[in-house]
Design a protein around this motif. Structure first.
Motif, PDB file in Angstrom:
ATOM      1  N   PHE A 663       0.835  -1.210   0.000  1.00  0.00           N
ATOM      2  CA  PHE A 663       0.000   0.000   0.000  1.00  0.00           C
ATOM      3  C   PHE A 663       0.869   1.260   0.000  1.00  0.00           C
ATOM      4  N   GLU A 664       1.955   1.234   0.761  1.00  0.00           N
ATOM      5  CA  GLU A 664       2.839   2.403   0.799  1.00  0.00           C
ATOM      6  C   GLU A 664       3.513   2.596  -0.547  1.00  0.00           C
ATOM      7  N   LEU A 665       3.900   1.485  -1.199  1.00  0.00           N
ATOM      8  CA  LEU A 665       4.536   1.576  -2.515  1.00  0.00           C
ATOM      9  C   LEU A 665       3.572   2.137  -3.553  1.00  0.00           C
ATOM     10  N   LEU A 666       2.349   1.611  -3.592  1.00  0.00           N
ATOM     11  CA  LEU A 666       1.399   1.981  -4.644  1.00  0.00           C
ATOM     12  C   LEU A 666       0.672   3.290  -4.378  1.00  0.00           C
ATOM     13  N   MET A 667       0.461   3.616  -3.092  1.00  0.00           N
ATOM     14  CA  MET A 667      -0.411   4.738  -2.755  1.00  0.00           C
ATOM     15  C   MET A 667       0.265   5.805  -1.907  1.00  0.00           C
ATOM     16  N   GLY A 668       1.523   5.597  -1.499  1.00  0.00           N
ATOM     17  CA  GLY A 668       2.179   6.506  -0.557  1.00  0.00           C
ATOM     18  C   GLY A 668       2.718   7.771  -1.199  1.00  0.00           C
ATOM     19  N   ASN A 669       3.418   8.562  -0.382  1.00  0.00           N
ATOM     20  CA  ASN A 669       3.932   9.865  -0.824  1.00  0.00           C
ATOM     21  C   ASN A 669       5.151   9.749  -1.735  1.00  0.00           C
ATOM     22  N   ASP A 670       5.945   8.692  -1.540  1.00  0.00           N
ATOM     23  CA  ASP A 670       7.224   8.591  -2.244  1.00  0.00           C
ATOM     24  C   ASP A 670       6.981   8.081  -3.667  1.00  0.00           C
ATOM     25  N   VAL A 671       7.244   8.921  -4.660  1.00  0.00           N
ATOM     26  CA  VAL A 671       6.912   8.592  -6.045  1.00  0.00           C
ATOM     27  C   VAL A 671       7.983   7.715  -6.700  1.00  0.00           C
ATOM     28  N   ALA A 672       9.248   7.934  -6.346  1.00  0.00           N
ATOM     29  CA  ALA A 672      10.355   7.253  -7.039  1.00  0.00           C
ATOM     30  C   ALA A 672      10.245   5.726  -7.005  1.00  0.00           C
ATOM     31  N   PRO A 673      10.003   5.094  -5.824  1.00  0.00           N
ATOM     32  CA  PRO A 673       9.865   3.624  -5.834  1.00  0.00           C
ATOM     33  C   PRO A 673       8.684   3.139  -6.675  1.00  0.00           C
TER      34      PRO A 673
END
Length: 691
Positions: A663-673
């Protein structure tokens, strides 16, 4: 029933018999979890040697025959005779409960093992265990069958099925080879006893790799290699980290950083009265001076989840204990004082921070080292030593005071950002509570406070009711006609809801769509969510079978995962599966045509090929559903809503940590990952673009 009950009815289990009779007392359970606990009892012995300054390499081998081998290059188990028992040190360690070198402070200043039962428990629960020790220029060996020492008559490779001859008069520690002078180490290989462990219990490779990585972070410079020889392609993973727990925090953190990783170290002394074994064999209560060393790494991020790991002498304590309580106490005490000092700038008013406010977005690793810690049980999940709480609390307050008083520009800026973040969390919590109180007052004053757009069902049997969250008003009109009004309720949402992975609690509650979904389900949100109060047995997300529909479904799942997670964990959240195509297969004469629904392009091509093979024609063009609103009520009922014919996908959370990372990867603040994830995906196939 006989009332006779006397001393002759009591069973006295000697030595390792007790372990085999009640294994759960020593390893927690006899499933995969207990099997993994045995592995770590042996590995932790090697790690304790590394902590004491002996040996920097540990090899763990998962053999193809389901045996496990642990090799180290430390001092080696003592092979001389232990005077009280008359047995060699190897036999004492593997056959006697509460025997070892970790009871006093002579051999180990701080170790994970302290009960003296780890190796002997593994031996008792193994069908076969072989140990080899390199000491004094010689390789010594001994074998055990379910805890009993003896000799296996191996034809070729060692196996637990080989004929076994137990020792009769006395045990023998065999010399099986020679090594160079100064070479020392221990090798333990064992086959878990399938009479003890449940059918299906197996070694969890991912868990083993995760724990090995964690241990390498906690003991800087220690190399741990995991060799998996099972399967067609053997694999090897090596873990070694020089940065210690600071590097561990960077590994655990998934959100963008608000602060750098701060390192806080300290120590404190305390006195403890413990029974000490005297030369004459008596246990005498003695007051000892102890030292507890504290090492903490922490950083705040832009997210809202808390990742906290605590350890005692590198043993993980997932259920906390006095060290975790001390950390939370010191952190809250210090930040409350800082907010009070800066109340005017922060516009904090007279409200006080709470624990959840300061832990939001925090990633921290806490380790304490102390001699003979008090744990609750052999599984060592909770630290009970009372004096550690104050020592950790003082160390946290002192370390943060130095950081916040630092004249460095970066430290000042980051300290200010931390205060802004925790005060924002406090205000969000107060805002959420006020919103909840308002809703309660409404419920008391109004006959119904549910949203007007909710189309409710008639049944009051929660287990048999379903809430369909429908994309758009056009689909709602069709769904009204297609539903079973006794059991199925409808709630339309307009467009795409807020991405709650990026938003604060206050923003989420302020969003009309999110607030109405929480209100309709009626069980609250976040930590106050009460599954028993939910108004519907199932929640079914019914969105269009296109990219936008998939995005809406993902946003809704994010809301459920973050704020109504028990619904997901209990398997009460589903995704409807509407069809993509409707094929009308022609029948000769007056016989009605056959209607075939397909759910993917591959399935459609298969159906068309099948019809062609049968020599049957079909209506052209084939109907392609762009959205739910394009179906009529009968089609929607038959394919998507009728319990007799529909297909539902149940949303499950097998691993909460893994789900959280996704969820953090797909929906979080960090765009680069996220960009890397998309680029590294399956590639772009022009044929898959819906034009």
């Amino acid at each position: 029933m006989s009332t006779d009950y006397s001393a002759r009815h009591l069973s006295v289990l000697e030595g390792l018999e007790a372990v085999r009779k009640r294994p759960g007392m020593y390893i927690g359970s006899t499933d995969s979890r207990g099997l993994m606990h045995c592995v770590w009892e042996i590995i932790d012995n090697a790690v304790d040697e590394a902590l004491a300054g002996f040996g920097t390499e540990i090899d763990v081998v998962l053999h193809a025959d389901d045996s496990v081998e642990v090799r180290d290059r430390a001092r080696g188990i003592p092979v001389d005779i232990e005077p009280k028992t008359g047995l060699t040190g190897v036999e004492v360690v593997f056959t006697k409960l509460h025997a070892g070198g970790k009871f006093g402070s002579g051999s180990y200043a701080a170790s994970g093992g302290l009960h003296g039962v780890g190796a002997s428990v593994v031996n008792a629960l193994s069908e076969r265990l072989d140990v080899e020790v390199d000491r004094d220029g010689v390789t010594w060996a001994m074998s055990f069958h379910r805890g009993e020492p003896g000799i296996f008559a191996d034809a070729e490779a060692p196996t637990p099925d080989a004929p076994f001859t137990p020792f009769t008069s006395g045990s023998e520690l065999r010399k099986v080879g020679r090594v160079a002078k100064g070479v020392t180490g221990t090798r333990v290989r064992y086959w878990a006893d399938r009479q003890i462990f449940t059918k299906g219990a197996g070694f969890q490779t991912e868990e083993l790799l995760g724990r090995a990585r964690q241990t390498a972070f906690l003991v800087p410079g220690l190399g741990i290699r995991i060799h998996d020889e099972r399967g067609e392609q053997p694999s090897t993973e090596t873990f070694r980290f020089a940065g210690g727990i600071s590097e561990f925090v960077e590994h655990l953190a998934s959100d963008a950083a608000v602060t750098d990783t701060w390192r806080i170290q300290g120590s404190g002394g305390y006195t403890e009265t413990v029974p000490v074994l005297q030369e004459n064999g008596h246990m005498v209560p003695t007051e000892l001076n102890r030292v507890c060393e504290v090492d903490l790494a922490l950083r705040w991020g832009t997210g809202y989840d808390t990742v906290f790991k605590s350890f005692v002498n590198i043993i993980s304590t997932p259920k906390g204990g006095t060290h975790q309580a001390g950390f939370e106490q010191g952190l809250l005490k210090f930040l409350r004082a800082e907010v009070e000092k800066n109340a005017r700038r922060l516009k904090a008013g007279s409200d006080k921070l709470e624990k959840d406010d300061v832990l939001a977005g925090l990633t921290a690793v806490l380790t304490v080292r102390l001699p003979e810690p008090q744990f609750e049980g052999q599984t060592k999940e909770v630290l009970g030593t009372p004096a550690v709480r104050a020592i950790v609390s003082n160390a946290v307050v002192k370390g943060l005071t130095e950081r916040f008083a630092s004249p460095k520009r970066d430290d000042k800026a980051q300290s200010s950002l931390v205060l802004d973040k925790v005060v924002a969390e406090m205000k969000s919590r107060i805002s959420a509570r006020a919103h909840k109180e308002t809703q309660r007052r409404k419920n008391a004053l109004e006959s119904s406070s549910l949203p007007a757009k909710l189309v409710d069902c008639r049944s009051n049997d929660v287990a048999d009711t379903e809430l369909f969250i429908v994309e758009g008003d056009s689909a709602l009109g069709t769904a009204k006609l297609a539903r079973d009004s006794e059991h199925q309720a409808l709630l339309p949402i307009r467009g795409k809801i807020l991405n709650v992975q990026k938003a604060s609690v206050a923003d989420m509650l302020g969003n009309a769509e999110c607030a109405s979904i929480i209100q309709v389900i009626g069980a609250g949100s976040g930590r106050s969510f009460d599954l028993e109060a939910a108004r519907y047995g199932k929640v079914i997300i019914m969105s269009d079978a296109d990219v936008d529909g998939a995005h809406i479904r993902t946003l809704l799942l994010t809301l459920f995962f973050r704020y109504m997670r028990p619904m997901v964990e209990e398997g009460r959240v589903f995704a409807a599966v509407p069809p993509l195509h409707r094929v009308v297969a022609m029948n000769p004469g007056s016989k009605p045509n056959d209607i075939i629904y397909t759910y993917s392009e591959t399935e459609l091509q298969g159906v068309l090929a099948g019809l062609k093979k049968q020599g049957r024609s079909y209506q052209d063009p084939i109907q392609r559903y762009k959205g739910l609103g394009e179906m009529d009520a009968d089609q929607l009922a038959e394919t998507t809503m009728s319990r007799a014919h529909r297909t539902l996908r149940r949303v499950r959370v097998e691993d909460a940590d893994a789900a959280n990372r996704v969820f953090e990867l797909l929906m979080g603040n960090d765009v680069a990952p996220r960009k890397e994830f998309i680029v590294a995906g399956q590639g772009l196939d022009r044929g898959r673009i819906d034009v």
